[in-house]
Motif scaffolding. Structure first.
Motif, PDB file in Angstrom:
ATOM      1  N   ASN A  15       0.844  -1.192   0.000  1.00 17.54           N
ATOM      2  CA  ASN A  15       0.000   0.000   0.000  1.00 17.54           C
ATOM      3  C   ASN A  15       0.883   1.246   0.000  1.00 17.54           C
ATOM      4  OD1 ASN A  15       0.002   1.002   3.099  1.00 17.54           O
ATOM      5  ND2 ASN A  15       0.007  -1.243   3.038  1.00 17.54           N
ATOM      6  N   ALA A  16       0.421   2.275  -0.695  1.00 19.43           N
ATOM      7  CA  ALA A  16       1.285   3.411  -1.033  1.00 19.43           C
ATOM      8  C   ALA A  16       1.864   4.125   0.181  1.00 19.43           C
ATOM      9  CB  ALA A  16       0.516   4.400  -1.902  1.00 19.43           C
ATOM     10  N   ALA A  17       1.024   4.428   1.187  1.00 17.85           N
ATOM     11  CA  ALA A  17       1.520   5.208   2.331  1.00 17.85           C
ATOM     12  C   ALA A  17       2.643   4.479   3.046  1.00 17.85           C
ATOM     13  CB  ALA A  17       0.375   5.501   3.300  1.00 17.85           C
ATOM     14  N   ALA A  18       2.486   3.178   3.257  1.00 14.60           N
ATOM     15  CA  ALA A  18       3.519   2.411   3.951  1.00 14.60           C
ATOM     16  C   ALA A  18       4.792   2.311   3.110  1.00 14.60           C
ATOM     17  CB  ALA A  18       3.006   1.012   4.306  1.00 14.60           C
ATOM     18  N   ILE A  19       4.634   2.121   1.803  1.00 17.47           N
ATOM     19  CA  ILE A  19       5.813   2.047   0.929  1.00 17.47           C
ATOM     20  C   ILE A  19       6.590   3.357   0.970  1.00 17.47           C
ATOM     21  CG2 ILE A  19       6.586   1.898  -1.477  1.00 17.47           C
ATOM     22  CD1 ILE A  19       4.281  -0.070  -1.957  1.00 17.47           C
ATOM     23  N   ILE A  20       5.888   4.480   0.798  1.00 13.64           N
ATOM     24  CA  ILE A  20       6.565   5.779   0.786  1.00 13.64           C
ATOM     25  C   ILE A  20       7.262   6.038   2.118  1.00 13.64           C
ATOM     26  CG2 ILE A  20       6.209   8.275   0.638  1.00 13.64           C
ATOM     27  CD1 ILE A  20       3.824   7.637  -1.257  1.00 13.64           C
ATOM     28  N   ALA A  21       6.550   5.768   3.224  1.00 16.79           N
ATOM     29  CA  ALA A  21       7.123   6.051   4.541  1.00 16.79           C
ATOM     30  C   ALA A  21       8.326   5.165   4.839  1.00 16.79           C
ATOM     31  CB  ALA A  21       6.059   5.869   5.619  1.00 16.79           C
ATOM     32  N   LEU A  22       8.244   3.905   4.481  1.00 20.03           N
ATOM     33  CA  LEU A  22       9.364   3.001   4.768  1.00 20.03           C
ATOM     34  C   LEU A  22      10.558   3.275   3.858  1.00 20.03           C
ATOM     35  CD1 LEU A  22       7.353  -0.251   5.490  1.00 20.03           C
ATOM     36  CD2 LEU A  22       8.828   0.967   7.117  1.00 20.03           C
ATOM     37  N   GLN A  23      10.306   3.675   2.621  1.00 24.06           N
ATOM     38  CA  GLN A  23      11.422   4.084   1.760  1.00 24.06           C
ATOM     39  C   GLN A  23      12.070   5.354   2.309  1.00 24.06           C
ATOM     40  OE1 GLN A  23       9.550   4.245  -2.144  1.00 24.06           O
ATOM     41  NE2 GLN A  23      10.397   2.255  -2.677  1.00 24.06           N
ATOM     42  N   TRP A  24      11.235   6.274   2.817  1.00 24.45           N
ATOM     43  CA  TRP A  24      11.771   7.483   3.452  1.00 24.45           C
ATOM     44  C   TRP A  24      12.600   7.097   4.674  1.00 24.45           C
ATOM     45  CZ3 TRP A  24      11.301   9.602   8.293  1.00 24.45           C
ATOM     46  CH2 TRP A  24      11.673  10.946   8.454  1.00 24.45           C
ATOM     47  N   LEU A  25      12.108   6.153   5.478  1.00 28.08           N
ATOM     48  CA  LEU A  25      12.859   5.709   6.651  1.00 28.08           C
ATOM     49  C   LEU A  25      14.193   5.097   6.232  1.00 28.08           C
ATOM     50  CD1 LEU A  25      13.018   5.235   9.723  1.00 28.08           C
ATOM     51  CD2 LEU A  25      11.906   3.020   9.324  1.00 28.08           C
ATOM     52  N   GLU A  26      14.182   4.338   5.167  1.00 28.98           N
ATOM     53  CA  GLU A  26      15.420   3.727   4.675  1.00 28.98           C
ATOM     54  C   GLU A  26      16.461   4.802   4.366  1.00 28.98           C
ATOM     55  OE1 GLU A  26      16.568   0.094   1.615  1.00 28.98           O
ATOM     56  OE2 GLU A  26      14.801   1.314   1.200  1.00 28.98           O
ATOM     57  N   LEU A  27      16.010   5.940   3.822  1.00 24.59           N
ATOM     58  CA  LEU A  27      16.922   7.032   3.484  1.00 24.59           C
ATOM     59  C   LEU A  27      17.328   7.861   4.701  1.00 24.59           C
ATOM     60  CD1 LEU A  27      15.188   8.319   0.215  1.00 24.59           C
ATOM     61  CD2 LEU A  27      17.320   7.020   0.359  1.00 24.59           C
ATOM     62  N   ASN A  28      16.458   7.947   5.711  1.00 26.52           N
ATOM     63  CA  ASN A  28      16.675   8.854   6.844  1.00 26.52           C
ATOM     64  C   ASN A  28      16.954   8.141   8.157  1.00 26.52           C
ATOM     65  OD1 ASN A  28      15.868  11.830   5.910  1.00 26.52           O
ATOM     66  ND2 ASN A  28      14.526  10.375   4.872  1.00 26.52           N
ATOM     67  N   ARG A  29      17.067   6.840   8.127  1.00 29.45           N
ATOM     68  CA  ARG A  29      17.190   6.041   9.348  1.00 29.45           C
ATOM     69  C   ARG A  29      18.409   6.418  10.173  1.00 29.45           C
ATOM     70  NH1 ARG A  29      17.657  -0.269   8.272  1.00 29.45           N
ATOM     71  NH2 ARG A  29      17.921  -1.116  10.398  1.00 29.45           N
ATOM     72  N   ALA A  30      19.534   6.571   9.531  1.00 30.53           N
ATOM     73  CA  ALA A  30      20.772   6.894  10.267  1.00 30.53           C
ATOM     74  C   ALA A  30      20.637   8.258  10.937  1.00 30.53           C
ATOM     75  CB  ALA A  30      21.968   6.856   9.343  1.00 30.53           C
ATOM     76  N   ARG A  31      20.063   9.221  10.240  1.00 32.23           N
ATOM     77  CA  ARG A  31      19.875  10.557  10.816  1.00 32.23           C
ATOM     78  C   ARG A  31      18.938  10.514  12.021  1.00 32.23           C
ATOM     79  NH1 ARG A  31      15.889  14.213  10.302  1.00 32.23           N
ATOM     80  NH2 ARG A  31      14.903  13.143   8.530  1.00 32.23           N
ATOM     81  N   LEU A  32      17.822   9.774  11.889  1.00 32.78           N
ATOM     82  CA  LEU A  32      16.872   9.692  12.982  1.00 32.78           C
ATOM     83  C   LEU A  32      17.485   8.976  14.201  1.00 32.78           C
ATOM     84  CD1 LEU A  32      13.554   8.824  11.103  1.00 32.78           C
ATOM     85  CD2 LEU A  32      14.327  11.049  11.925  1.00 32.78           C
ATOM     86  N   ARG A  33      18.240   7.945  13.955  1.00 31.68           N
ATOM     87  CA  ARG A  33      18.835   7.194  15.053  1.00 31.68           C
ATOM     88  C   ARG A  33      19.833   8.070  15.831  1.00 31.68           C
ATOM     89  NH1 ARG A  33      20.376   1.122  14.713  1.00 31.68           N
ATOM     90  NH2 ARG A  33      19.649   1.377  16.851  1.00 31.68           N
ATOM     91  N   LYS A  34      20.452   8.994  15.106  1.00 29.71           N
ATOM     92  CA  LYS A  34      21.390   9.888  15.772  1.00 29.71           C
ATOM     93  C   LYS A  34      20.675  11.078  16.423  1.00 29.71           C
ATOM     94  CE  LYS A  34      25.516  12.694  14.855  1.00 29.71           C
ATOM     95  NZ  LYS A  34      26.489  13.143  13.818  1.00 29.71           N
ATOM     96  N   GLY A  35      19.692  11.655  15.726  1.00 29.43           N
ATOM     97  CA  GLY A  35      19.077  12.885  16.185  1.00 29.43           C
ATOM     98  C   GLY A  35      17.893  12.689  17.126  1.00 29.43           C
ATOM     99  N   TRP A  36      17.271  11.507  17.106  1.00 30.62           N
ATOM    100  CA  TRP A  36      16.077  11.244  17.914  1.00 30.62           C
ATOM    101  C   TRP A  36      16.392  10.481  19.209  1.00 30.62           C
ATOM    102  CZ3 TRP A  36      11.229   9.643  14.571  1.00 30.62           C
ATOM    103  CH2 TRP A  36      10.708  10.806  13.984  1.00 30.62           C
ATOM    104  N   GLN A  37      17.645  10.209  19.492  1.00 28.78           N
ATOM    105  CA  GLN A  37      17.975   9.458  20.710  1.00 28.78           C
ATOM    106  C   GLN A  37      17.652  10.291  21.930  1.00 28.78           C
ATOM    107  OE1 GLN A  37      18.648   6.393  20.919  1.00 28.78           O
ATOM    108  NE2 GLN A  37      19.284   5.794  18.894  1.00 28.78           N
TER     109      GLN A  37
END
Length: 205
Positions: free
Chosen positions: A183-205
């Motif tokens: 489904n589109a929303a989950a695909i878009i969000a998870l692809q976005w997470l794939e691109l931003n995961r390292a940043r979030l893991r560092k900035g959201w701790q």
């Protein structure tokens, strides 16, 4: 070369509009014309338009545990396909009059998964199927703790039956690559997470 976006809504003329169905959803029929790229006007033609309000979707993500929460529920639109009509999706809900997308996100987070998002980061807004529907999705990623997440949720008077699953980010991303999540929303969000995961893991701790 002519640049895109030369036309605006002012270049469309709706000659007539009527509601042809009103139930859980609404369908209108429009008679319209619009400017063409060659400078002429399109002859009047008809289209049916699915009137559906905007919705907000959120991918709950725990950067410390590197896990997401995905919701499993029945979806009528997937019935009759060569797959299960129970889909893995995001937290989601329709925007009510006067509500901001952020308010919808927090309301639905509680109702569908028992989650509160802090913070919420905007991913994008996108039109779901602009060839025939008015719906716009406001898409977010929200920080949560998945330590006690998961379980059964949903509003019974809305006929919701939801199971919240805690899934590793790696497994969730794999499910979009192999088609288990389609489904589109989950695909878009998870692809976005794939691109931003390292940043979030560092900035959201």
């Amino acid at each position: 070369m002519t640049k895109p976006f030369q036309f605006t809504a002012d270049d469309v003329k709706v000659e007539k509009r009527e509601t042809v169905f009103q139930g859980f959803f609404r369908m209108d029929k429009l008679w319209l014309t619009h400017r063409r790229f060659d400078g002429e006007d399109m002859p009047i033609f008809t289209r049916e338009l699915f009137i559906r309000g905007d919705a907000t979707c959120v991918l709950p993500y725990d950067p410390q545990r590197d896990e997401v929460v995905l919701l499993e529920q029945f979806r009528l639109g997937a019935l009759g396909r060569n797959q299960s009509p129970w889909l893995l999706e995001l937290v989601a809900g329709m925007n009510e009059d006067g509500e901001s997308p952020e308010e919808v996100a927090q309301r639905e987070g509680q109702e569908e998964a028992g989650l509160t998002f802090e913070p919420l980061e905007k991913i994008c807004d996108y039109l779901v199927s602009p060839g025939g529907s008015t719906e716009m999705i406001h898409l977010y990623c929200g920080r949560v703790s998945t330590e006690n997440a998961g379980g059964l949720y949903g509003m019974e008077h809305e006929h919701e039956d939801i199971r919240a699953h805690v899934v590793s980010a790696e497994d969730a991303i794999a499910m979009i690559h192999d088609g288990r999540i389609n489904n589109a929303a989950a695909i878009i969000a998870l692809q976005w997470l794939e691109l931003n995961r390292a940043r979030l893991r560092k900035g959201w701790q």
